[in-house]
Design an enzyme around this catalytic site. Structure first.
Site, PDB file in Angstrom:
ATOM      1  N   SER A   1     -20.139  -4.834  27.818  1.00  0.00           N
ATOM      2  CA  SER A   1     -21.166  -4.098  27.811  1.00  0.00           C
ATOM      3  C   SER A   1     -22.336  -4.899  27.012  1.00  0.00           C
ATOM      4  CB  SER A   1     -21.011  -2.826  27.289  1.00  0.00           C
ATOM      5  OG  SER A   1     -22.297  -1.968  27.034  1.00  0.00           O
TER       6      SER A   1
ATOM      7  N   ASN B   1     -13.363   0.058  18.487  1.00  0.00           N
ATOM      8  CA  ASN B   1     -14.745   0.594  18.003  1.00  0.00           C
ATOM      9  C   ASN B   1     -14.983   1.391  16.882  1.00  0.00           C
ATOM     10  OD1 ASN B   1     -13.292   2.555  19.656  1.00  0.00           O
ATOM     11  ND2 ASN B   1     -15.406   3.562  19.691  1.00  0.00           N
TER      12      ASN B   1
ATOM     13  N   HIS C   1     -25.312  -3.737  25.462  1.00  0.00           N
ATOM     14  CA  HIS C   1     -25.812  -3.406  24.093  1.00  0.00           C
ATOM     15  C   HIS C   1     -25.294  -3.549  22.953  1.00  0.00           C
ATOM     16  CE1 HIS C   1     -24.062   0.876  23.622  1.00  0.00           C
ATOM     17  NE2 HIS C   1     -23.722   0.525  24.997  1.00  0.00           N
TER      18      HIS C   1
ATOM     19  N   ALA D   1     -19.968  -0.440  30.258  1.00  0.00           N
ATOM     20  CA  ALA D   1     -18.583  -0.476  30.327  1.00  0.00           C
ATOM     21  C   ALA D   1     -17.931   0.613  30.822  1.00  0.00           C
ATOM     22  CB  ALA D   1     -18.294  -0.969  28.673  1.00  0.00           C
ATOM     23  N   THR D   2     -18.492   1.723  30.664  1.00  0.00           N
ATOM     24  CA  THR D   2     -17.686   3.138  31.208  1.00  0.00           C
ATOM     25  C   THR D   2     -17.586   2.951  32.912  1.00  0.00           C
ATOM     26  OG1 THR D   2     -18.554   4.540  29.500  1.00  0.00           O
ATOM     27  CG2 THR D   2     -18.015   5.466  31.563  1.00  0.00           C
TER      28      THR D   2
ATOM     29  N   GLN E   1     -16.177  -4.249  22.084  1.00  0.00           N
ATOM     30  CA  GLN E   1     -16.350  -4.660  20.508  1.00  0.00           C
ATOM     31  C   GLN E   1     -16.200  -6.088  20.389  1.00  0.00           C
ATOM     32  OE1 GLN E   1     -17.983  -2.552  18.735  1.00  0.00           O
ATOM     33  NE2 GLN E   1     -18.096  -0.832  19.946  1.00  0.00           N
TER      34      GLN E   1
ATOM     35  N   CYS F   1     -19.640   8.068  20.867  1.00  0.00           N
ATOM     36  CA  CYS F   1     -19.358   8.946  22.176  1.00  0.00           C
ATOM     37  C   CYS F   1     -18.843  10.212  22.040  1.00  0.00           C
ATOM     38  CB  CYS F   1     -18.575   8.006  22.986  1.00  0.00           C
ATOM     39  SG  CYS F   1     -19.233   6.386  23.372  1.00  0.00           S
TER      40      CYS F   1
END
Length: 360
Positions: free
Chosen positions: A183, A138, A185, A68-69, A166, A304
């Site tokens: 994302s 998040n 994961h 996602a980043t 999320q 993060c």
């Protein structure tokens, strides 16, 4: 070990692991090669693309990314014009918009973590290029009024970027978004793969230059293994949506009922994803609590930002003092969390916090 950090990452679904393994062990061809085995690998990627896209708005194109980043960086840097975003966004948004050199307006949120739509309407004016907002926060689980923000963006002629990391697979993503970052994961898929959904008619400047392997303009060799794992996780999330939602709500209710009256929930309770419980207790030393309960995996904030020593910018944005932010912890739970292990974990947290107060 009891795992209660689902916002940081989720356990890999067995079905996702089974989808990954053949592409690591036996089928290792490059999916961009023209020979037979390359075409087989490409076919697996395309199946996964359809599975992931099934949980996104209709139409558009889905480009796989490293996570996602990368997707958020691409969406922001690939657009032009002034940006409007929220104070509670992930660092992948806030740091990226700051790095663009473009005009940026950061909207505050209320104590519930939600943006005031009247303030948003005043800030999102004609000439705005991009509005970026997270669907589910998040850290505190607050669900932003994305549909309303999309309308404000479009009325001003701006594109709308939704950070749905999320919320993907859990909360419906409103139609009308122009860009959506996700994302694997966070939905029981593998780390190292995400995606950017790009709405019809939207064009982006490339972030990575090279072979242009992904049709919207993303360069880099895709991993069939990671894509297949993401696809399997997405298919499972679609099939289990109602079951997983009811389970998360049951766990939230259980945890809330087991916590003493001196705990306060951070952020909205009404507009919240139930798999996130962010709470605080006066005088609590969360760092010490984590040290005392090392076999419980929970968080003091975003993974993060872990180790920075700074209080959570999200908790500060909802009006908490540094002391209140540092006395807050986040419990994240979901599909593979049992009621028994959550009950036991809450009991141990209560005992450990009581012991802190007795010693103090």
């Amino acid at each position: 070990m009891t795992y209660l950090d689902y916002q940081a990452t989720t356990p890999l679904a067995p079905e996702a692991l089974e989808a990954i393994l053949p592409w690591l062990r036996d089928q290792y061809a490059n999916p961009h090669s023209a020979h037979r085995e390359g075409r087989r690998a490409r076919a697996a990627v395309e199946v996964a693309r359809d599975q992931v896209a099934a949980l996104l708005p209709p139409g558009g194109r889905l480009a796989f990314t490293s996570g996602a980043t990368e997707a958020l960086n691409w969406a922001i840097k690939g657009t032009t014009g002034p940006i409007v975003t929220l104070a509670t966004e992930h660092a992948a948004v806030l740091d990226t918009v700051a790095a663009t050199g473009r005009s940026v307006t950061i909207l505050p949120v209320g104590a519930d973590g939600l943006v005031d739509l009247a303030r948003a309407a005043a800030a999102i004016r004609p000439g705005t290029g991009l509005v970026a907002a997270m669907l589910v926060n998040n850290e505190i689980g607050a669900i932003q009024p994305v549909a309303e923000l999309v309308k404000l963006a479009h009325d001003a002629g701006a594109l709308f970027l939704c950070d749905a990391v999320q919320g993907y697979g859990r909360v419906p993503i409103p139609d009308g978004c122009d860009l959506v970052a996700i994302s694997a994961h966070k939905v029981h898929g593998p780390k190292g793969v995400g995606a950017l959904w790009i709405g019809n008619g939207v064009t982006l400047a490339p972030l990575l230059h090279g072979g242009g392997q992904e049709e919207p303009g993303r360069s880099g060799t895709l991993s069939p293994a990671l894509c297949a794992g993401f696809g399997a996780a997405a298919r499972l999330a679609a099939g289990r949506h109602d079951i997983d939602t009811l389970h998360a709500q049951g766990l939230f209710d259980l945890a809330s009922s087991r916590l003493g009256a001196d705990w306060t929930v951070n952020g909205s309770v009404e507009h919240r994803y139930p798999g996130n419980l962010n709470i605080r207790r006066p005088g609590l030393d969360v760092a010490r609590l984590m040290s005392d309960l090392r076999d419980l995996s929970f968080s003091a904030g975003s993974a993060c930002a872990s180790g920075s020593g700074r209080p959570s910018h999200v908790l500060r944005a909802i009006g908490l003092s540094d002391a209140e932010a540092r006395s807050s912890l986040r419990l994240g739970f979901g599909r593979y969390t049992t009621q028994d292990e959550l009950t036991a974990a809450i009991g141990r947290i209560e005992t450990a916090t009581w012991s802190q107060q007795v010693v103090a």
